[in-house]
Write an enzyme that holds these catalytic residues in place. Structure first.
Site, PDB file in Angstrom:
ATOM      1  N   ASP A   1       2.894  -4.937  -5.876  1.00 15.12           N
ATOM      2  CA  ASP A   1       4.227  -5.527  -5.824  1.00 15.12           C
ATOM      3  C   ASP A   1       5.296  -4.441  -5.708  1.00 15.12           C
ATOM      4  OD1 ASP A   1       6.088  -7.817  -6.244  1.00 15.12           O
ATOM      5  OD2 ASP A   1       6.598  -6.697  -8.063  1.00 15.12           O
TER       6      ASP A   1
ATOM      7  N   GLU B   1       3.224  -4.539  -0.789  1.00 16.45           N
ATOM      8  CA  GLU B   1       4.457  -5.168  -0.348  1.00 16.45           C
ATOM      9  C   GLU B   1       5.498  -4.087  -0.082  1.00 16.45           C
ATOM     10  OE1 GLU B   1       7.773  -8.395  -1.952  1.00 16.45           O
ATOM     11  OE2 GLU B   1       6.890  -6.920  -3.315  1.00 16.45           O
TER      12      GLU B   1
END
Length: 541
Positions: free
Chosen positions: A240, A276
């Site tokens: 993330d 990401e």
């Protein structure tokens, strides 16, 4: 005897009539669906890190115990559905303890949120997934923790007791080095530690303090965390907010990714990582310098990405084909072992059905284009049935999975409490779409099957067939392990005829195709007739 013979003859005639009627009905139905699809091939699924991933928000997915919240046992119960669709990988959004519904603020890296179940439930899920050939990737959130994490609580308690004229000592409180503390409010992302003159960084939210990933003892803690989940059988991590580990310091961030990846590969040589990096093409490309396998392709994906634009008709097929070659050439130049990670939308975006204005044909086209991409495609739960979202509110992008139109049916969750209550899908729930051969769900199912029949789609080296790439028509070849297929695209709203004679695919035959409502694609004398918004795969026999 004579009467009995006549009776038997009459019964026989009636039976023959019934059989004839049944045959005619089947023939009629086949005619309505394009005379039946006759190109199903043997599955050829390779056990490597090229996979078809299904992104799951556990909270809203499937409720196994009737409390209204999705859970790990619910995911386990739907593994057969996931496998039957053609997915062989799942990405679980955060499953660790958290104070929020979304769970991107982790309180303990080595536990399961009690709303989702237990460690034993997770072990069972992983075991059952592996029995079905499904790999399990979990969200790894290391940019920040929850403000309720013990590390942060202890660090703040230490700072409150610290004399104003004294600097923090790591020997007295190691956790004070785990975060970005400052005596000054550096910018608007810094918040005051209550009861002190100290501030801490929280780029996303005050209750998600940023970690200091330059701190070696913290990195060791995170490596231990990785070991814990690898021991549980996890196959990979979704990283993330990777570009935010340190703002505007891509080289540092790449080193963090590489360090964790190589650590995990020592324990599991087949470990997978997808990161990401929510940015444009060049930034995503440059992050492949981390030498980690995958970055989400935000140039192809996103609500204004090239896949959705092509499905909508605002980007031409020939342009998309050119972009596919660009991804291949530029990503591989930095990391020859890259695996692209294309997608349409995810949990932070409006859903495909909203972006494409509930146009069923465009929604199918988008899914078909995604499934012809190289790498490992990611599908957000519910996209396979055209689920809706609403506005920019995050909760509205993560509503309950529609297994049934009956909200009281088994497994149905309540979804996020703060989601709007008037979000209605334009399309049927899973139970009805499974029975409709022309549904969005069954379109996805065939697209995934084509991908699982033809390993060249995910792994093949792309070559443009320049003479066939014009406007809404495009053609490419993909070559892998000595085998080559051709893929021809018609993204227009019209039937077209493509002359493939004299091209690299002139000797190929139809191997499979995707059409909106099971219309037939035909090849005769080098002329390929393609219905509107269709994709055809060809291969030499």
């Amino acid at each position: 005897m004579k009467k009995n013979s006549i009776f038997k003859h009459c019964v026989l005639r009636r039976l023959l009539c019934l059989v004839l009627i049944a045959v005619l009905c089947v023939t009629a139905l086949a005619g309505c669906s394009g005379r039946g699809y006759k190109y199903e091939q043997k599955l050829n699924i390779i056990d490597d890190n090229y996979r078809n991933y299904y992104e799951i928000f556990v909270y809203s997915f499937y409720d196994s115990d009737g409390d209204g919240t999705g859970d790990l046992n619910g995911v386990t119960q739907k593994l057969d559905y996931i496998q039957d669709m053609g997915f062989n990988g799942i990405w679980l959004m955060p499953i660790m303890p958290s104070d929020t519904y979304h769970k991107y603020d982790v309180k303990n890296y080595c536990e399961i949120d009690p709303k989702y179940g237990t460690i034993d439930d997770f072990k069972n899920l992983v075991g059952e997934a592996h029995k079905r050939g499904i790999n399990v990737v979990i969200d790894m959130v290391i940019n920040h923790t929850s403000s309720s994490h013990k590390w942060f609580i202890d660090a703040c308690s230490y700072l409150r007791k610290l004399d104003k004229d004294k600097e923090p000592e790591v020997a007295e409180c190691p956790y004070v080095e785990y975060y970005h503390f400052s005596r000054e409010k550096v910018n608007d992302t810094y918040y005051r530690v209550s009861g002190t003159d100290w501030f801490y960084e929280g780029s996303f939210w005050s209750e998600m303090p940023d970690l200091n990933l330059a701190c070696e003892p913290l990195i060791e803690e995170l490596y231990n965390t990785a070991d814990f989940w690898l021991d549980m059988g996890v196959d990979g991590f979704r990283m993330d907010a990777a570009m935010h580990f340190e703002e505007n310091q891509p080289e540092f961030n790449e080193q963090v990714l590489n360090g964790l990846y190589e650590h995990c590969r020592e324990k599991n040589p087949d470990f997978y990582m997808v990161s990401e990096v929510w940015a444009g093409f060049s930034t995503v490309r440059d992050y492949y310098a981390s030498m980690t396998p995958s970055m989400f392709n935000f140039d192809a994906g996103n609500t204004e990405g090239k896949l959705i634009k092509t499905a909508r008709g605002t980007l031409k097929a020939a342009a998309l084909a050119g972009s596919m070659v660009r991804y291949q050439n530029e990503f591989s130049q930095i990391n020859p072992d890259y695996i692209d990670a294309p997608f349409l939308t995810n949990h932070d975006m409006g859903r495909v059905s909203n972006v494409l204005m509930n146009d069923e044909n465009d929604i199918k086209m988008a899914g078909g284009l995604l499934m012809m991409m190289n790498g490992s495609p990611f599908v957000y739960y519910g996209e396979e049935i055209g689920m809706a979202s609403k506005g920019s509110k995050d909760e509205n992008k993560r509503i309950a999975m529609l297994w049934s139109s009956d909200s009281t049916a088994a497994g149905m969750t309540k979804g996020p409490a703060d989601a709007d209550k008037d979000i209605n899908s334009a399309f049927d729930a899973v139970d009805k779409q499974l029975k409709d051969e022309n549904s969005i769900l069954n379109y996805y199912k065939r697209a995934l099957r084509l991908r699982n029949e033809n390993p060249e789609i995910a792994r093949g080296e792309i070559t443009l067939i320049d003479s066939l790439c014009q406007g809404y028509q495009a053609a490419i070849t993909k070559s892998y392990n000595g085998s080559t297929i051709g893929i021809v695209y018609n993204t227009s709203d019209e039937v077209i005829t493509v002359d493939i004679s004299g091209t690299e695919i002139s000797d190929m035959q139809i191997r499979g195709y995707l059409t909106l409502n099971n219309e037939e694609i035909k090849l005769k004398d080098g002329m390929l007739t393609m219905p509107a918004q269709s994709i055809c795969i060809l291969k030499q026999r």
